[in-house]
Design a protein around this motif. Structure first.
Motif, PDB file in Angstrom:
ATOM      1  N   THR A  52     -10.548   3.578  -3.082  1.00 44.12           N
ATOM      2  CA  THR A  52      -9.108   3.361  -2.925  1.00 44.12           C
ATOM      3  C   THR A  52      -8.765   2.367  -1.828  1.00 44.12           C
ATOM      4  O   THR A  52      -7.589   2.130  -1.568  1.00 44.12           O
ATOM      5  N   ARG A 105       0.746  -0.241  -7.382  1.00 49.70           N
ATOM      6  CA  ARG A 105       0.747   1.158  -7.838  1.00 49.70           C
ATOM      7  C   ARG A 105      -0.485   1.902  -7.342  1.00 49.70           C
ATOM      8  O   ARG A 105      -0.403   3.069  -6.957  1.00 49.70           O
ATOM      9  N   ASP A 108       0.132   2.635  -3.689  1.00 48.65           N
ATOM     10  CA  ASP A 108       1.111   3.716  -3.534  1.00 48.65           C
ATOM     11  C   ASP A 108       0.473   5.067  -3.831  1.00 48.65           C
ATOM     12  O   ASP A 108       0.723   6.043  -3.128  1.00 48.65           O
ATOM     13  N   LEU A 109      -0.349   5.128  -4.856  1.00 50.90           N
ATOM     14  CA  LEU A 109      -1.040   6.370  -5.198  1.00 50.90           C
ATOM     15  C   LEU A 109      -1.985   6.784  -4.075  1.00 50.90           C
ATOM     16  O   LEU A 109      -2.046   7.949  -3.704  1.00 50.90           O
ATOM     17  N   HIS A 110      -2.685   5.801  -3.515  1.00 54.49           N
ATOM     18  CA  HIS A 110      -3.586   6.080  -2.394  1.00 54.49           C
ATOM     19  C   HIS A 110      -2.800   6.594  -1.190  1.00 54.49           C
ATOM     20  O   HIS A 110      -3.194   7.560  -0.548  1.00 54.49           O
ATOM     21  N   ASP A 111      -1.653   5.969  -0.886  1.00 54.54           N
ATOM     22  CA  ASP A 111      -0.826   6.404   0.241  1.00 54.54           C
ATOM     23  C   ASP A 111      -0.280   7.807   0.021  1.00 54.54           C
ATOM     24  O   ASP A 111      -0.228   8.613   0.943  1.00 54.54           O
ATOM     25  N   THR A 112       0.113   8.114  -1.210  1.00 51.60           N
ATOM     26  CA  THR A 112       0.635   9.442  -1.529  1.00 51.60           C
ATOM     27  C   THR A 112      -0.440  10.501  -1.353  1.00 51.60           C
ATOM     28  O   THR A 112      -0.194  11.558  -0.777  1.00 51.60           O
ATOM     29  N   ARG A 113      -1.644  10.209  -1.832  1.00 52.44           N
ATOM     30  CA  ARG A 113      -2.747  11.161  -1.679  1.00 52.44           C
ATOM     31  C   ARG A 113      -3.108  11.348  -0.204  1.00 52.44           C
ATOM     32  O   ARG A 113      -3.357  12.464   0.241  1.00 52.44           O
ATOM     33  N   ALA A 115      -1.150  10.955   2.405  1.00 52.02           N
ATOM     34  CA  ALA A 115      -0.077  11.694   3.067  1.00 52.02           C
ATOM     35  C   ALA A 115      -0.166  13.177   2.723  1.00 52.02           C
ATOM     36  O   ALA A 115       0.076  14.038   3.570  1.00 52.02           O
ATOM     37  N   GLY A 116      -0.521  13.504   1.498  1.00 50.35           N
ATOM     38  CA  GLY A 116      -0.671  14.898   1.085  1.00 50.35           C
ATOM     39  C   GLY A 116      -1.808  15.584   1.810  1.00 50.35           C
ATOM     40  O   GLY A 116      -1.709  16.743   2.179  1.00 50.35           O
ATOM     41  N   SER A 119      -0.751  16.314   5.474  1.00 50.80           N
ATOM     42  CA  SER A 119       0.245  17.370   5.649  1.00 50.80           C
ATOM     43  C   SER A 119      -0.307  18.758   5.345  1.00 50.80           C
ATOM     44  O   SER A 119       0.293  19.758   5.705  1.00 50.80           O
TER      45      SER A 119
END
Length: 127
Positions: A52, A105, A108-113, A115-116, A119
């Motif tokens: 990623t 995209r 963005d998917l890498h950033d979302t994962r 961040a998850g 958290s």
């Protein structure tokens, strides 16, 4: 696997350049544009699955741009496979637009994962 994807990107760039100036009768049929619009985003997504990291995910775009530029402007035997026509411009714009959109995209998917995962409390199960 990444090496296979990069070789595919280079070969597809060459094929797209060869089929771009195609005609059906007297009507221009830029087949290379259709091929690049389908294949380059797919290659970017597969590269993002391998790793990623932004550089890895975007590497098929870089290879495509390099091969298109080299073969298109100083092709085999000095022949330009990318003449100054609207079909050539369409190929370059379609390749860059679809490739960069797929890359964005993937990022963005890498950033979302990422961040998850940040958290989630330590010791919690993945799910």
């Amino acid at each position: 696997m990444l090496a296979v994807l990069l070789v595919d990107s280079a070969l597809l760039a060459a094929v797209e350049l060869m089929f771009q100036p195609s005609y059906i009768g007297a009507v221009p049929a830029p087949i290379g544009t259709v091929v690049v619009a389908v294949t380059l985003p797919w290659l970017v997504r597969r590269a993002a699955e391998v790793d990623t990291a932004p550089a890895v995910a975007g590497s098929p775009i870089l290879v495509w741009v390099l091969v298109t530029g080299v073969l298109g402007l100083a092709g085999p035997g000095g022949d330009a496979l990318l003449p100054g026509t609207w079909q050539s411009l369409l190929l370059v714009i379609a390749g860059l637009a679809t490739g960069l959109l797929a890359w964005r995209r993937a990022l963005d998917l890498h950033d979302t994962r990422a961040a998850g995962e940040r958290s989630r409390p330590a010791g919690s199960a993945r799910g």
